[in-house]
Write a protein that holds these residues in place. Sequence first.
Motif, short mmCIF file in Angstrom:
data_model
loop_
_atom_site.label_atom_id
_atom_site.label_comp_id
_atom_site.label_asym_id
_atom_site.label_seq_id
_atom_site.Cartn_x
_atom_site.Cartn_y
_atom_site.Cartn_z
N GLY A 1 -1.47 -12.15 -0.94
CA GLY A 1 -1.11 -10.75 -0.63
C GLY A 1 -0.25 -10.20 -1.76
O GLY A 1 0.61 -9.35 -1.55
N ALA A 2 -0.51 -10.69 -2.99
CA ALA A 2 0.37 -10.38 -4.13
C ALA A 2 0.24 -8.94 -4.60
O ALA A 2 1.08 -8.48 -5.38
N GLY B 1 0.17 -6.46 -2.42
CA GLY B 1 0.54 -5.66 -1.25
C GLY B 1 1.97 -5.12 -1.30
O GLY B 1 2.75 -5.40 -2.22
N ASP B 2 2.29 -4.37 -0.27
CA ASP B 2 3.57 -3.67 -0.16
C ASP B 2 4.76 -4.63 -0.06
O ASP B 2 5.78 -4.45 -0.71
N LEU B 3 4.60 -5.66 0.75
CA LEU B 3 5.73 -6.59 0.96
C LEU B 3 6.06 -7.34 -0.34
O LEU B 3 7.24 -7.51 -0.68
N ARG C 1 7.84 -4.76 -2.65
CA ARG C 1 9.17 -4.26 -2.27
C ARG C 1 10.19 -5.36 -2.06
O ARG C 1 11.38 -5.16 -2.24
N ALA D 1 -4.80 -12.35 -4.48
CA ALA D 1 -5.33 -11.23 -3.68
C ALA D 1 -6.74 -10.97 -4.21
O ALA D 1 -7.19 -11.65 -5.14
N ARG D 2 -7.43 -10.00 -3.61
CA ARG D 2 -8.83 -9.78 -4.06
C ARG D 2 -8.93 -8.95 -5.34
O ARG D 2 -9.79 -9.17 -6.16
N LEU E 1 -9.06 -13.84 -5.52
CA LEU E 1 -10.02 -14.51 -4.62
C LEU E 1 -10.04 -13.82 -3.27
O LEU E 1 -9.09 -13.13 -2.90
N ASP E 2 -11.14 -14.03 -2.56
CA ASP E 2 -11.21 -13.55 -1.18
C ASP E 2 -10.87 -14.73 -0.29
O ASP E 2 -11.42 -15.83 -0.45
N ASN F 1 -11.76 -15.58 2.44
CA ASN F 1 -12.86 -16.19 3.17
C ASN F 1 -13.82 -16.99 2.27
O ASN F 1 -14.79 -17.55 2.76
N ALA G 1 1.65 -13.24 2.84
CA ALA G 1 2.00 -11.82 3.07
C ALA G 1 0.68 -11.09 3.32
O ALA G 1 0.24 -10.24 2.53
N PRO H 1 -2.24 -11.06 9.96
CA PRO H 1 -2.29 -12.34 10.67
C PRO H 1 -3.72 -12.85 10.92
O PRO H 1 -3.92 -14.07 11.01
N GLU I 1 4.41 -14.54 7.53
CA GLU I 1 5.08 -13.29 7.87
C GLU I 1 4.86 -12.95 9.34
O GLU I 1 3.93 -13.43 9.98
N PRO J 1 3.75 -9.92 11.99
CA PRO J 1 3.82 -10.39 13.38
C PRO J 1 3.02 -11.67 13.55
O PRO J 1 1.95 -11.81 12.95
N1 LIG Z 1 5.46 -4.29 4.24
C1 LIG Z 1 6.50 -4.62 4.98
O1 LIG Z 1 7.59 -4.06 4.88
C2 LIG Z 1 6.39 -5.74 5.98
C3 LIG Z 1 5.19 -6.42 6.13
N2 LIG Z 1 5.14 -7.46 7.02
C4 LIG Z 1 3.89 -8.21 7.19
O2 LIG Z 1 3.49 -8.79 5.96
C5 LIG Z 1 2.09 -8.82 5.86
C6 LIG Z 1 1.65 -8.07 4.62
O3 LIG Z 1 2.10 -6.74 4.73
P1 LIG Z 1 1.93 -5.67 3.57
O4 LIG Z 1 2.25 -6.24 2.24
O5 LIG Z 1 2.66 -4.47 4.03
O6 LIG Z 1 0.36 -5.37 3.63
P2 LIG Z 1 -0.56 -4.67 2.54
O7 LIG Z 1 -1.72 -4.10 3.27
O8 LIG Z 1 0.21 -3.80 1.63
O9 LIG Z 1 -1.07 -5.91 1.66
C7 LIG Z 1 -2.03 -6.82 2.13
C8 LIG Z 1 -2.34 -7.80 1.04
O10 LIG Z 1 -3.36 -8.67 1.50
C9 LIG Z 1 -4.39 -8.78 0.49
N3 LIG Z 1 -5.66 -9.06 1.16
C10 LIG Z 1 -6.19 -8.40 2.22
N4 LIG Z 1 -7.36 -8.96 2.57
C11 LIG Z 1 -7.55 -10.00 1.73
C12 LIG Z 1 -8.59 -10.97 1.59
N5 LIG Z 1 -9.66 -10.98 2.39
N6 LIG Z 1 -8.48 -11.89 0.63
C13 LIG Z 1 -7.40 -11.89 -0.21
N7 LIG Z 1 -6.38 -11.01 -0.10
C14 LIG Z 1 -6.46 -10.07 0.84
C15 LIG Z 1 -4.36 -7.41 -0.17
O11 LIG Z 1 -4.83 -7.47 -1.47
P3 LIG Z 1 -6.27 -6.94 -1.97
O12 LIG Z 1 -6.53 -5.66 -1.28
O13 LIG Z 1 -6.08 -6.84 -3.45
O14 LIG Z 1 -7.18 -8.02 -1.58
C16 LIG Z 1 -2.86 -7.17 -0.24
O15 LIG Z 1 -2.31 -7.84 -1.35
C17 LIG Z 1 1.56 -8.22 7.16
O16 LIG Z 1 1.34 -9.24 8.09
C18 LIG Z 1 2.71 -7.35 7.62
O17 LIG Z 1 2.71 -7.11 8.98
C19 LIG Z 1 6.22 -7.86 7.74
C20 LIG Z 1 7.43 -7.21 7.62
C21 LIG Z 1 7.61 -6.07 6.76
#
Ligand SMILES: NC(=O)C1=CN([C@@H]2O[C@H](COP(=O)(O)OP(=O)(O)OC[C@H]3O[C@@H](n4cnc5c(N)ncnc54)[C@H](OP(=O)(O)O)[C@@H]3O)[C@@H](O)[C@H]2O)C=CC1
Length: 514
Positions: free
Chosen positions: A21-22, A24-26, A29, A54-55, A97-98, A100, A130, A133, A160, A162
Amino acid sequence: MAENLNLEQLQTPSSVFFLFGATGDLARRKLFPAIYSLYREGKLADDFAVIGVARRPRTQEEFREDVYQSIQEFCRYKAEANEEWYAFAQHFEYKALDINDVNGFRELKEQTEKIEERYHIPGNRMFYLALAPELFGSVSFNLQKGGMLEGQGWKRLVIEKPFGYDLKSAETLNEQIRQVFREEDIYRIDHYLGKEMVQNIEVIRFANAFFEPLWNNMHIANIQITLSETVGVEERGGYYDHAGALKDMGQNHMLQMLTMIAMEPPSRLLPEDIRDEKVKVLRSLRPYLNAEEVEKNVIRGQYIAGSANGQELPAYRAEDKVDPNSNTETYFATKLFVDNFRWAGVPFYIRTGKRLPVKTTEIVVEFRSMPTNVYLGQKHKLEPNLLVIRVNPMEGIYVKINAKKPGSESDIQPVAMDFCQSCMVGINSPEAYERLLHDAVRGESTYFTRWDEVASAWSFVDRIAEAWAEDPGKLSTYPAGSWGPTEADELLEKDGFHWWPVNGQDEDNVVWNK
Ligand SMILES: NC(=O)C1=CN([C@@H]2O[C@H](COP(=O)(O)OP(=O)(O)OC[C@H]3O[C@@H](n4cnc5c(N)ncnc54)[C@H](OP(=O)(O)O)[C@@H]3O)[C@@H](O)[C@H]2O)C=CC1
Ligand SMILES: O=C1O[C@H](COP(=O)(O)O)[C@@H](O)[C@H](O)[C@H]1O
């Protein structure tokens, strides 16, 4: 003497930190900034590596630039684009990578082995998810199938919240990850447990002779926990509209703070002893037996349009990715009882909400009034003594007591004996994620939630959620920028109490020792 864990002596072993989830938002931030702060404070081993997963396609340079930008924006230490930064950034790699696709994990294994060889890392691997779930099970299986869990060194899973959406889904999730990882290798994050003042509750309670003897139903009238936020749902409307305040904050952060306040002193400060005591509190929560009890004891609300600091704020239903007819609660307040000898009869009131007037988390312990008031008829009514634990953004504790107004004959005024921790350490108090990452890499699991804690918390919360699902219409509203539905005030008024002002809003009324 009881055996305890000496945290100062725990070494930080060389390891690879995988951040799923590199992009992503978490990660942006919280996680990259936390890693950088640990590095700046010398808390990482010299031989460490981070692999972002991440993908989205990213070159190594682009990924390092993402990390740099995140640090500039969100970290308490700023990076300079110089040699030192370059040396740090070399420890970061990216793998697209994905989740799955098992082949991606096989490639990841090859990449990892090269990095481990380069940095002499002995196979210690920490997998931080990150991710949504739903992906936790697939990641675990594919880590195993892709050979990522083979070889020497420890393999840990950090997850993480939930953790599921209810007890049933949490159980399914847990079964999936337990097929691959042992419970002692699973670190379930609740970032509130990483907060300085939440960890300090234990010390305040168990290291001070004058609190523990009073810490029971003989002396405490009620306990209030407030976690108020000024923000709305921001970019997370899609997730939040399915979760709501009860599951987003109640099942985890609020109940975890309650356990820290209510638990019995453990005989040793070892992770399992502390977690054993916490889970006993969760199991002692009096369940709401039916929808009527839920309605009487739990208030839920949703914000409508309002304003704060001269700024117009939209209604929840108008937020991005939120159903315009949504019945999701953005606020809840409830009265709880911990049915054990210590707490019998003491109400715990907890409330949390978005778009409230201030950002603050505070725990107020209200002591019982004096058995008789010898000051009756004086100008000032005697106020109860309070112990206030300020969790954030201000950190500290204060005790509110009654004292004679200097120079007056007998006027009484409340004064605060104040320990303002944030006044001393300023903004440099370690962020919760730093502390938790540091703990996880050192194998210190105290401030992570064990499976039985998660399950007990869901059992309690599920009854409320089920009652609400049966009758989704009964939802109060409150203007954005206000303190929530008036019904939440009535919840305490019925018992002869009121919510104490938080975030120093009582300052005009109290004399502070500053
Ligand atoms: N943001 C926050 O403040 C908080 C978040 N959380 C929890 O942390 C987790 C992540 O949250 P957040 O960062 O906000 O979510 P985002 O939606 O911002 O990020 C999700 C990440 O998952 C990656 N991803 C999604 N699907 C796939 C896949 N099939 N294969 C590989 N990578 C995948 C995405 O990358 P890509 O699209 O490049 O594949 C992205 O990096 C969640 O469970 C959230 O509930 C908990 C507390 C606070
Ligand atoms: O877990 C979450 O916490 C944040 C609040 O955390 P804080 O440390 O800023 O108090 C909350 O905004 C978010 O909705 C929730 O998922």
